[in-house]
Design an enzyme around this catalytic site. Structure first.
Site: not given
Length: 162
Positions: A131-132
Site C-alpha cells: 500500500p504505497c
C-alpha cells in the site's frame, strides 16, 4: 536464464489492473493504466488467469470493502534499501496513512533521506497490494503516486482514510 512471466488483467474501480507472476504464482507486479514505470504486456508472456484466482478474489473483496489485508505471496526485486522501504509500507494499516518522514524513520533513514524513500516508494512494483497509496506528505497533502493522484484519492477514500 529468464523466469517465465505469466499475466492476467482484472477489472477494478480504478481501471484495469495488470498482474504478473512467475510460474509458481507468486505475484511480481500489479500495474494500472498510465502508471509511471508501470509494466505492459511483453512478447513471450503467458496469459494465465487461473494462476491469479486468489489475487483476483482478494482484490474484488478489497474493492467491495470486505478485505483489509492481502494474503498473497509477493516477490519483487530491488536494492536492499528499496526492499526495506517496501517492507515498511506493509506495516501501514488499512484506513491509516503515514508520512514519507515516518517511513524514513521506520527504515532507519535520516531526515535527509526522505527523497530517497520517496523514490523507493515510487518504484514499488506492487500497487494496491503493497500500500504505497497510504503514504502522504508531512502536511497531510496527497503527494505523488505512480498510479496518479485520482487513484490514490479513490483508494484512501475506499479505506476511510480521507
Amino acid at each position: 536464464m529468464t523466469i517465465e512471466t505469466h499475466y492476467t488483467t482484472v477489472d477494478s474501480p480504478v481501471g484495469g489492473l495488470l498482474l504478473t507472476a512467475g510460474p509458481d504464482g507468486t505475484l511480481t507486479s500489479l500495474s494500472v493504466p498510465g502508471q509511471k514505470n508501470g509494466r505492459t504486456v511483453q512478447d513471450g508472456w503467458r496469459h494465465d488467469p487461473t494462476l491469479f484466482r486468489a489475487a483476483e478474489e482478494q482484490l474484488a473483496a478489497y474493492f467491495a470493502g470486505d478485505l483489509k489485508e492481502f494474503r498473497l505471496e509477493l516477490r519483487s526485486e530491488g536494492s536492499e534499501f528499496r526492499e526495506r522501504v517496501w517492507a515498511a509500507l506493509e506495516t501501514v494499516p488499512y484506513g491509516a496513512t503515514a508520512t514519507y518522514g515516518e517511513i524514513a524513520a521506520l527504515v532507519g533513514a535520516s531526515r535527509a533521506a526522505v527523497r530517497a524513500v520517496g523514490g523507493a516508494i515510487g518504484a514499488n512494483p506492487l500497487l494496491i497490494v503493497r500500500p504505497c497509496h497510504r503514504v502522504i506528505g508531512a502536511d497531510g497533502s496527497l503527494t505523488g503516486y505512480a498510479g496518479g493522484l485520482e487513484r490514490k484519492t479513490r483508494l484512501l477514500t475506499l479505506e476511510g482514510a480521507l
